[in-house]
Design a protein around this motif. Structure first.
Motif, PDB file in Angstrom:
ATOM      1  N   GLN A  70       0.834  -1.206   0.000  1.00  0.00           N
ATOM      2  CA  GLN A  70       0.000   0.000   0.000  1.00  0.00           C
ATOM      3  C   GLN A  70       0.868   1.256   0.000  1.00  0.00           C
ATOM      4  OE1 GLN A  70      -2.864   0.506  -0.705  1.00  0.00           O
ATOM      5  NE2 GLN A  70      -3.890   2.037   0.504  1.00  0.00           N
ATOM      6  N   VAL A  71       1.942   1.234   0.777  1.00  0.00           N
ATOM      7  CA  VAL A  71       2.869   2.375   0.793  1.00  0.00           C
ATOM      8  C   VAL A  71       3.490   2.544  -0.601  1.00  0.00           C
ATOM      9  CG1 VAL A  71       5.075   3.192   1.723  1.00  0.00           C
ATOM     10  CG2 VAL A  71       3.332   2.318   3.274  1.00  0.00           C
ATOM     11  N   GLY A  72       3.916   1.410  -1.203  1.00  0.00           N
ATOM     12  CA  GLY A  72       4.502   1.467  -2.550  1.00  0.00           C
ATOM     13  C   GLY A  72       3.517   2.026  -3.565  1.00  0.00           C
ATOM     14  N   LEU A  73       2.265   1.527  -3.500  1.00  0.00           N
ATOM     15  CA  LEU A  73       1.238   2.017  -4.429  1.00  0.00           C
ATOM     16  C   LEU A  73       0.966   3.506  -4.204  1.00  0.00           C
ATOM     17  CD1 LEU A  73      -1.797  -0.403  -4.865  1.00  0.00           C
ATOM     18  CD2 LEU A  73      -0.500   0.759  -6.638  1.00  0.00           C
ATOM     19  N   SER A  81       1.420  11.384 -10.527  1.00  0.00           N
ATOM     20  CA  SER A  81       0.387  12.442 -10.466  1.00  0.00           C
ATOM     21  C   SER A  81      -1.039  11.883 -10.513  1.00  0.00           C
ATOM     22  CB  SER A  81       0.559  13.458 -11.593  1.00  0.00           C
ATOM     23  OG  SER A  81       1.860  13.920 -11.612  1.00  0.00           O
ATOM     24  N   VAL A  82      -1.275  10.902  -9.652  1.00  0.00           N
ATOM     25  CA  VAL A  82      -2.605  10.342  -9.408  1.00  0.00           C
ATOM     26  C   VAL A  82      -3.325   9.860 -10.683  1.00  0.00           C
ATOM     27  CG1 VAL A  82      -4.682  10.608  -7.989  1.00  0.00           C
ATOM     28  CG2 VAL A  82      -2.712  12.047  -7.525  1.00  0.00           C
ATOM     29  N   PRO A  83      -2.731   8.889 -11.441  1.00  0.00           N
ATOM     30  CA  PRO A  83      -3.498   8.285 -12.537  1.00  0.00           C
ATOM     31  C   PRO A  83      -4.644   7.461 -11.953  1.00  0.00           C
ATOM     32  CG  PRO A  83      -1.389   7.179 -12.277  1.00  0.00           C
ATOM     33  CD  PRO A  83      -1.418   8.276 -11.263  1.00  0.00           C
ATOM     34  N   LEU A  84      -5.792   7.472 -12.647  1.00  0.00           N
ATOM     35  CA  LEU A  84      -7.001   6.869 -12.069  1.00  0.00           C
ATOM     36  C   LEU A  84      -6.793   5.396 -11.689  1.00  0.00           C
ATOM     37  CD1 LEU A  84      -9.861   7.583 -11.303  1.00  0.00           C
ATOM     38  CD2 LEU A  84     -10.602   6.794 -13.560  1.00  0.00           C
ATOM     39  N   LEU A  88      -7.120   4.096  -7.948  1.00  0.00           N
ATOM     40  CA  LEU A  88      -8.194   3.160  -7.577  1.00  0.00           C
ATOM     41  C   LEU A  88      -7.622   1.901  -6.938  1.00  0.00           C
ATOM     42  CD1 LEU A  88     -10.695   3.426 -10.576  1.00  0.00           C
ATOM     43  CD2 LEU A  88     -11.003   4.247  -8.246  1.00  0.00           C
ATOM     44  N   ALA A  89      -6.486   1.422  -7.473  1.00  0.00           N
ATOM     45  CA  ALA A  89      -5.838   0.247  -6.876  1.00  0.00           C
ATOM     46  C   ALA A  89      -5.417   0.576  -5.439  1.00  0.00           C
ATOM     47  CB  ALA A  89      -4.629  -0.166  -7.709  1.00  0.00           C
ATOM     48  N   HIS A  90      -4.922   1.813  -5.228  1.00  0.00           N
ATOM     49  CA  HIS A  90      -4.511   2.252  -3.883  1.00  0.00           C
ATOM     50  C   HIS A  90      -5.712   2.253  -2.927  1.00  0.00           C
ATOM     51  CE1 HIS A  90      -1.921   4.283  -1.048  1.00  0.00           C
ATOM     52  NE2 HIS A  90      -2.717   5.331  -0.963  1.00  0.00           N
ATOM     53  N   GLN A  91      -6.865   2.718  -3.408  1.00  0.00           N
ATOM     54  CA  GLN A  91      -8.051   2.735  -2.544  1.00  0.00           C
ATOM     55  C   GLN A  91      -8.545   1.306  -2.291  1.00  0.00           C
ATOM     56  OE1 GLN A  91     -11.033   5.374  -4.076  1.00  0.00           O
ATOM     57  NE2 GLN A  91      -9.963   7.146  -3.274  1.00  0.00           N
ATOM     58  N   ALA A  92      -8.517   0.464  -3.337  1.00  0.00           N
ATOM     59  CA  ALA A  92      -9.003  -0.913  -3.182  1.00  0.00           C
ATOM     60  C   ALA A  92      -8.135  -1.665  -2.172  1.00  0.00           C
ATOM     61  CB  ALA A  92      -8.989  -1.627  -4.530  1.00  0.00           C
ATOM     62  N   ALA A  94      -6.474  -0.372   0.217  1.00  0.00           N
ATOM     63  CA  ALA A  94      -6.758   0.169   1.559  1.00  0.00           C
ATOM     64  C   ALA A  94      -7.933  -0.593   2.181  1.00  0.00           C
ATOM     65  CB  ALA A  94      -7.063   1.662   1.479  1.00  0.00           C
ATOM     66  N   MET A  95      -8.949  -0.913   1.353  1.00  0.00           N
ATOM     67  CA  MET A  95     -10.116  -1.645   1.882  1.00  0.00           C
ATOM     68  C   MET A  95      -9.716  -3.068   2.270  1.00  0.00           C
ATOM     69  SD  MET A  95     -13.460  -0.438  -0.172  1.00  0.00           S
ATOM     70  CE  MET A  95     -12.859  -0.483  -1.827  1.00  0.00           C
ATOM     71  N   ILE A  96      -8.828  -3.675   1.454  1.00  0.00           N
ATOM     72  CA  ILE A  96      -8.374  -5.041   1.779  1.00  0.00           C
ATOM     73  C   ILE A  96      -7.586  -5.025   3.089  1.00  0.00           C
ATOM     74  CG2 ILE A  96      -6.880  -6.935   0.993  1.00  0.00           C
ATOM     75  CD1 ILE A  96      -7.716  -6.157  -1.888  1.00  0.00           C
ATOM     76  N   VAL A  97      -6.703  -4.006   3.241  1.00  0.00           N
ATOM     77  CA  VAL A  97      -5.918  -3.895   4.487  1.00  0.00           C
ATOM     78  C   VAL A  97      -6.871  -3.733   5.674  1.00  0.00           C
ATOM     79  CG1 VAL A  97      -4.267  -2.467   5.758  1.00  0.00           C
ATOM     80  CG2 VAL A  97      -3.843  -2.992   3.361  1.00  0.00           C
ATOM     81  N   LEU A  98      -7.894  -2.898   5.502  1.00  0.00           N
ATOM     82  CA  LEU A  98      -8.866  -2.697   6.585  1.00  0.00           C
ATOM     83  C   LEU A  98      -9.559  -4.024   6.932  1.00  0.00           C
ATOM     84  CD1 LEU A  98     -10.408  -0.734   8.469  1.00  0.00           C
ATOM     85  CD2 LEU A  98     -12.073  -0.463   6.632  1.00  0.00           C
ATOM     86  N   GLY A  99      -9.987  -4.754   5.902  1.00  0.00           N
ATOM     87  CA  GLY A  99     -10.652  -6.045   6.135  1.00  0.00           C
ATOM     88  C   GLY A  99      -9.739  -7.020   6.857  1.00  0.00           C
ATOM     89  N   MET A 100      -8.459  -7.048   6.430  1.00  0.00           N
ATOM     90  CA  MET A 100      -7.518  -7.977   7.073  1.00  0.00           C
ATOM     91  C   MET A 100      -7.272  -7.609   8.528  1.00  0.00           C
ATOM     92  SD  MET A 100      -4.709  -8.724   4.153  1.00  0.00           S
ATOM     93  CE  MET A 100      -3.715  -9.822   5.138  1.00  0.00           C
ATOM     94  N   THR A 101      -7.221  -6.300   8.821  1.00  0.00           N
ATOM     95  CA  THR A 101      -6.959  -5.911  10.213  1.00  0.00           C
ATOM     96  C   THR A 101      -8.165  -6.229  11.100  1.00  0.00           C
ATOM     97  OG1 THR A 101      -7.562  -3.653   9.630  1.00  0.00           O
ATOM     98  CG2 THR A 101      -5.248  -4.109   9.801  1.00  0.00           C
ATOM     99  N   VAL A 102      -9.374  -6.085  10.545  1.00  0.00           N
ATOM    100  CA  VAL A 102     -10.567  -6.435  11.336  1.00  0.00           C
ATOM    101  C   VAL A 102     -10.571  -7.945  11.592  1.00  0.00           C
ATOM    102  CG1 VAL A 102     -13.089  -6.502  11.341  1.00  0.00           C
ATOM    103  CG2 VAL A 102     -11.913  -4.454  10.544  1.00  0.00           C
ATOM    104  N   GLY A 103     -10.243  -8.729  10.551  1.00  0.00           N
ATOM    105  CA  GLY A 103     -10.163 -10.188  10.714  1.00  0.00           C
ATOM    106  C   GLY A 103      -9.117 -10.563  11.742  1.00  0.00           C
ATOM    107  N   ASN A 104      -7.984  -9.844  11.690  1.00  0.00           N
ATOM    108  CA  ASN A 104      -6.901 -10.096  12.635  1.00  0.00           C
ATOM    109  C   ASN A 104      -7.331  -9.791  14.071  1.00  0.00           C
ATOM    110  OD1 ASN A 104      -3.862 -10.456  13.090  1.00  0.00           O
ATOM    111  ND2 ASN A 104      -4.282  -8.509  14.068  1.00  0.00           N
ATOM    112  N   LEU A 105      -8.080  -8.699  14.218  1.00  0.00           N
ATOM    113  CA  LEU A 105      -8.582  -8.316  15.548  1.00  0.00           C
ATOM    114  C   LEU A 105      -9.474  -9.413  16.113  1.00  0.00           C
ATOM    115  CD1 LEU A 105      -8.404  -5.689  17.309  1.00  0.00           C
ATOM    116  CD2 LEU A 105     -10.676  -5.153  16.452  1.00  0.00           C
ATOM    117  N   ARG A 106     -10.347  -9.950  15.269  1.00  0.00           N
ATOM    118  CA  ARG A 106     -11.253 -11.023  15.718  1.00  0.00           C
ATOM    119  C   ARG A 106     -10.479 -12.286  16.064  1.00  0.00           C
ATOM    120  NH1 ARG A 106     -17.067 -11.885  13.719  1.00  0.00           N
ATOM    121  NH2 ARG A 106     -16.739 -13.267  15.438  1.00  0.00           N
ATOM    122  N   ALA A 107      -9.385 -12.542  15.309  1.00  0.00           N
ATOM    123  CA  ALA A 107      -8.604 -13.755  15.583  1.00  0.00           C
ATOM    124  C   ALA A 107      -7.821 -13.597  16.887  1.00  0.00           C
ATOM    125  CB  ALA A 107      -7.665 -14.029  14.421  1.00  0.00           C
TER     126      ALA A 107
END
Ligand code: HEM
Length: 128
Positions: A70-73, A81-84, A88-92, A94-107
């Motif tokens: 995510q940092v690299g992206l 200069s922010v190609p679409l 969009l891959a950077h935002q997508a 970010a959502m995967i990272v968020l999902g993984m951290t929530v899953g990690n919290l539950r585990a």
């Protein structure tokens, strides 16, 4: 930024009122995002190291790898200069990272099963 780690304070807080800089000042928003990214990476590393004691170490290191991607992206997003597509891959991701951290919290902190009440419907029903 501009050859410095922290931009000059007069650039960070050039707008009035001061709190508007967190929304309206490109320098402040970029600096905050960059610092939040470093903090996320540091927290992911800490979590992975301490996760060894809770038995979910592999998940912790997977999160570190995803945050690094995510940092690299993010850096690619900025350099090109922010190609679409990259943005969009950077935002997508970010959502995967968020999902993984929530899953990690539950585990790491599984929900405890609710205590059975002696007057619950099921225990009364079993009497009949
Ligand atoms: C885990 C979450 C995230 C991480 C670790 C992360 C990391 C980064 C990094 C390191 C950069 C390079 C910026 C620089 O060095 O100045 C960046 C740029 C950028 N990020 Fe993120 N980011 C995350 C989430 C997001 C989200 C959710 C969005 C948008 C909704 C976003 C939008 C952008 C944009 C537009 C840029 C490039 C332009 C700029 O810096 O102003 N990022 N990101």
């Amino acid at each position: 930024m501009d050859g410095r780690f922290v931009p000059p304070i007069e650039h960070l807080f050039k707008n009035d009122p001061w709190w508007m800089n967190f929304f309206d000042n490109i320098t402040t928003v970029q600096f905050d995002h960059r610092m939040a990214a470093y903090a996320s990476l540091a927290l992911a590393l800490l979590n992975a190291v301490f996760a060894r004691q809770t038995g979910v170490a592999r998940r912790g290191w997977a999160i570190v790898a995803m945050v690094l991607c995510q940092v690299g992206l993010g850096i690619a997003t900025l350099l090109y200069s922010v190609p679409l597509s990259v943005a969009l891959a950077h935002q997508a991701l970010a959502m995967i990272v968020l999902g993984m951290t929530v899953g990690n919290l539950r585990a790491e902190f599984p929900a405890r099963p609710a205590a059975r009440s002696p007057i619950s419907f099921s225990s009364r029903a079993s009497r009949f």
